[in-house]
Design a protein around this motif. Structure first.
Motif, PDB file in Angstrom:
ATOM      1  N   ARG A  89      55.624  54.262  50.785  1.00 58.95           N
ATOM      2  CA  ARG A  89      55.629  53.722  52.145  1.00 58.95           C
ATOM      3  C   ARG A  89      55.024  52.323  52.202  1.00 58.95           C
ATOM      4  O   ARG A  89      54.138  51.987  51.407  1.00 58.95           O
ATOM      5  N   PRO A  90      55.455  51.502  53.156  1.00 61.61           N
ATOM      6  CA  PRO A  90      54.826  50.190  53.339  1.00 61.61           C
ATOM      7  C   PRO A  90      53.320  50.330  53.540  1.00 61.61           C
ATOM      8  O   PRO A  90      52.862  51.155  54.341  1.00 61.61           O
ATOM      9  N   GLY A  91      52.574  49.563  52.801  1.00 63.15           N
ATOM     10  CA  GLY A  91      51.120  49.621  52.884  1.00 63.15           C
ATOM     11  C   GLY A  91      50.510  50.747  52.072  1.00 63.15           C
ATOM     12  O   GLY A  91      49.286  50.867  52.013  1.00 63.15           O
ATOM     13  N   GLY A  92      51.334  51.567  51.446  1.00 68.07           N
ATOM     14  CA  GLY A  92      50.847  52.702  50.681  1.00 68.07           C
ATOM     15  C   GLY A  92      50.485  52.351  49.257  1.00 68.07           C
ATOM     16  O   GLY A  92      50.701  51.221  48.790  1.00 68.07           O
ATOM     17  N   SER A  93      49.938  53.331  48.561  1.00 71.12           N
ATOM     18  CA  SER A  93      49.555  53.130  47.164  1.00 71.12           C
ATOM     19  C   SER A  93      50.197  54.214  46.312  1.00 71.12           C
ATOM     20  O   SER A  93      50.291  55.370  46.714  1.00 71.12           O
ATOM     21  N   VAL A  94      50.651  53.827  45.130  1.00 74.53           N
ATOM     22  CA  VAL A  94      51.336  54.750  44.250  1.00 74.53           C
ATOM     23  C   VAL A  94      50.858  54.571  42.818  1.00 74.53           C
ATOM     24  O   VAL A  94      50.686  53.448  42.339  1.00 74.53           O
ATOM     25  N   ILE A  95      50.623  55.685  42.149  1.00 73.96           N
ATOM     26  CA  ILE A  95      50.378  55.682  40.708  1.00 73.96           C
ATOM     27  C   ILE A  95      51.726  55.931  40.046  1.00 73.96           C
ATOM     28  O   ILE A  95      52.348  56.970  40.266  1.00 73.96           O
ATOM     29  N   LEU A  96      52.176  54.973  39.263  1.00 76.40           N
ATOM     30  CA  LEU A  96      53.490  55.070  38.639  1.00 76.40           C
ATOM     31  C   LEU A  96      53.316  55.262  37.139  1.00 76.40           C
ATOM     32  O   LEU A  96      52.810  54.391  36.426  1.00 76.40           O
ATOM     33  N   ASP A  97      53.723  56.426  36.681  1.00 82.73           N
ATOM     34  CA  ASP A  97      53.643  56.784  35.273  1.00 82.73           C
ATOM     35  C   ASP A  97      54.558  55.876  34.456  1.00 82.73           C
ATOM     36  O   ASP A  97      55.379  55.135  34.994  1.00 82.73           O
ATOM     37  N   GLY A  98      54.457  55.945  33.131  1.00 82.92           N
ATOM     38  CA  GLY A  98      55.340  55.188  32.267  1.00 82.92           C
ATOM     39  C   GLY A  98      56.629  55.941  31.972  1.00 82.92           C
ATOM     40  O   GLY A  98      56.878  57.015  32.504  1.00 82.92           O
ATOM     41  N   GLY A  99      57.460  55.356  31.114  1.00 81.80           N
ATOM     42  CA  GLY A  99      58.719  55.980  30.732  1.00 81.80           C
ATOM     43  C   GLY A  99      59.910  55.316  31.395  1.00 81.80           C
ATOM     44  O   GLY A  99      59.772  54.483  32.296  1.00 81.80           O
ATOM     45  N   THR A 100      61.081  55.709  30.955  1.00 78.89           N
ATOM     46  CA  THR A 100      62.299  55.042  31.411  1.00 78.89           C
ATOM     47  C   THR A 100      62.673  55.399  32.846  1.00 78.89           C
ATOM     48  O   THR A 100      63.234  54.568  33.560  1.00 78.89           O
ATOM     49  N   THR A 101      62.375  56.612  33.305  1.00 78.31           N
ATOM     50  CA  THR A 101      62.665  56.951  34.697  1.00 78.31           C
ATOM     51  C   THR A 101      61.712  56.204  35.632  1.00 78.31           C
ATOM     52  O   THR A 101      62.122  55.700  36.687  1.00 78.31           O
ATOM     53  N   ALA A 102      60.450  56.127  35.245  1.00 82.43           N
ATOM     54  CA  ALA A 102      59.484  55.365  36.051  1.00 82.43           C
ATOM     55  C   ALA A 102      59.867  53.887  36.102  1.00 82.43           C
ATOM     56  O   ALA A 102      59.689  53.222  37.140  1.00 82.43           O
ATOM     57  N   LEU A 103      60.409  53.362  35.014  1.00 77.60           N
ATOM     58  CA  LEU A 103      60.871  51.977  35.020  1.00 77.60           C
ATOM     59  C   LEU A 103      62.013  51.799  36.017  1.00 77.60           C
ATOM     60  O   LEU A 103      62.075  50.793  36.732  1.00 77.60           O
ATOM     61  N   ALA A 104      62.888  52.801  36.094  1.00 79.05           N
ATOM     62  CA  ALA A 104      63.969  52.760  37.081  1.00 79.05           C
ATOM     63  C   ALA A 104      63.403  52.781  38.500  1.00 79.05           C
ATOM     64  O   ALA A 104      63.941  52.135  39.406  1.00 79.05           O
ATOM     65  N   VAL A 105      62.306  53.512  38.710  1.00 79.45           N
ATOM     66  CA  VAL A 105      61.655  53.526  40.028  1.00 79.45           C
ATOM     67  C   VAL A 105      61.128  52.138  40.364  1.00 79.45           C
ATOM     68  O   VAL A 105      61.317  51.637  41.483  1.00 79.45           O
TER      69      VAL A 105
END
Length: 252
Positions: A89-105
């Protein structure tokens, strides 16, 4: 039955039913469980199955090296990424894991989105450099080259000092019995540390990972908010996951 015939029988059974129970195969073929276990060890050594207690499960194709994984199910990963990116969400915070799917995110996030992204993947951080309104936090540690992420004690300690609204977590295997799995013990520990610092955790799993298993358990079903996949919503394995209480979001 010759050893080669047993091997073909085991692979056929794994393909048809999604699992091998050693005692059942031994009774069916009139051989010892030790013989079946030896056959399964040989198949596992060749990367053709994932041994588990009492038998074997399909092995995940996502345990190959990072470059090779980029060519595995790219369309499915993009579909999963689109659904996952919409959760940020706008203004939100996200922990984004590694890997090829996370790269697509990361690539699916709108470039003008104001948000905070915390990651232990230098690849993810690089992909977001040209997102001017995204604040980036890169967690340091020993680089695990197989997935292009940091792991180990330093990375886990760094993760314990952050928090976020959302964690988008990658795994290599999703199976109703084996659970959520990955191929490296330190990477599994890092994923648990990341998930523990978010209010909600969604698992990213394109269809080739569904019904497969890897060596190391990541999280119990109760610890995740949901699973995002492009797999058939009516597939038996999806129905079994839902029966376990897993909220499965289908990426069409």
């Amino acid at each position: 039955m010759l050893a080669a015939e047993r091997r073909e029988h085991l692979l056929d059974l794994l393909g048809r039913t999604g699992k091998i129970v050693a005692k059942d195969v031994a009774a069916e073929l009139g051989i010892s469980e030790d013989s079946v276990r030896r056959d399964l060890r040989d198949l596992a050594t060749e990367g053709l199955c994932q041994r588990v207690y009492g038998g074997a499960l399909p092995v995940s194709p996502a345990v190959v090296d990072y470059d090779a994984r980029q060519a595995v199910a790219p369309d499915g990963k993009r579909k999963v990424a689109a659904v996952a990116a919409a959760l940020v969400r706008p203004g939100g915070s996200v922990i984004l894991d590694g890997g090829t799917t996370a790269l697509a995110v990361a690539r699916a996030l709108p470039k003008n989105l104001a948000c905070t992204v915390i990651t232990h993947s230098p690849t993810i951080a690089t992909a977001l450099i040209d997102h001017p309104r995204a604040d980036l936090f890169l967690l340091g540690g020993r680089v695990f080259k197989h997935s292009a992420v940091t792991c180990g004690a330093a990375a886990v300690e760094a993760a314990q000092n952050i928090s976020a609204d959302l964690c988008l977590l990658g795994v290599t295997g999703v199976h109703p019995e084996a659970g959520l799995t990955t191929g490296d013990v330190e990477e599994a520990a890092m994923k648990r540390a990341l998930s523990a610092r978010a209010a909600d955790t969604y698992v990213l799993a394109s269809s080739e990972k569904i019904g497969t298993a890897s060596s190391y358990h990541v999280l119990p079903w109760a610890k995740i908010t949901g699973l995002i996949s492009d797999t058939d919503p009516h597939a038996p394995v999806v129905e079994r996951l839902r029966a376990l209480g897993v909220d499965v979001l289908i990426a069409a």
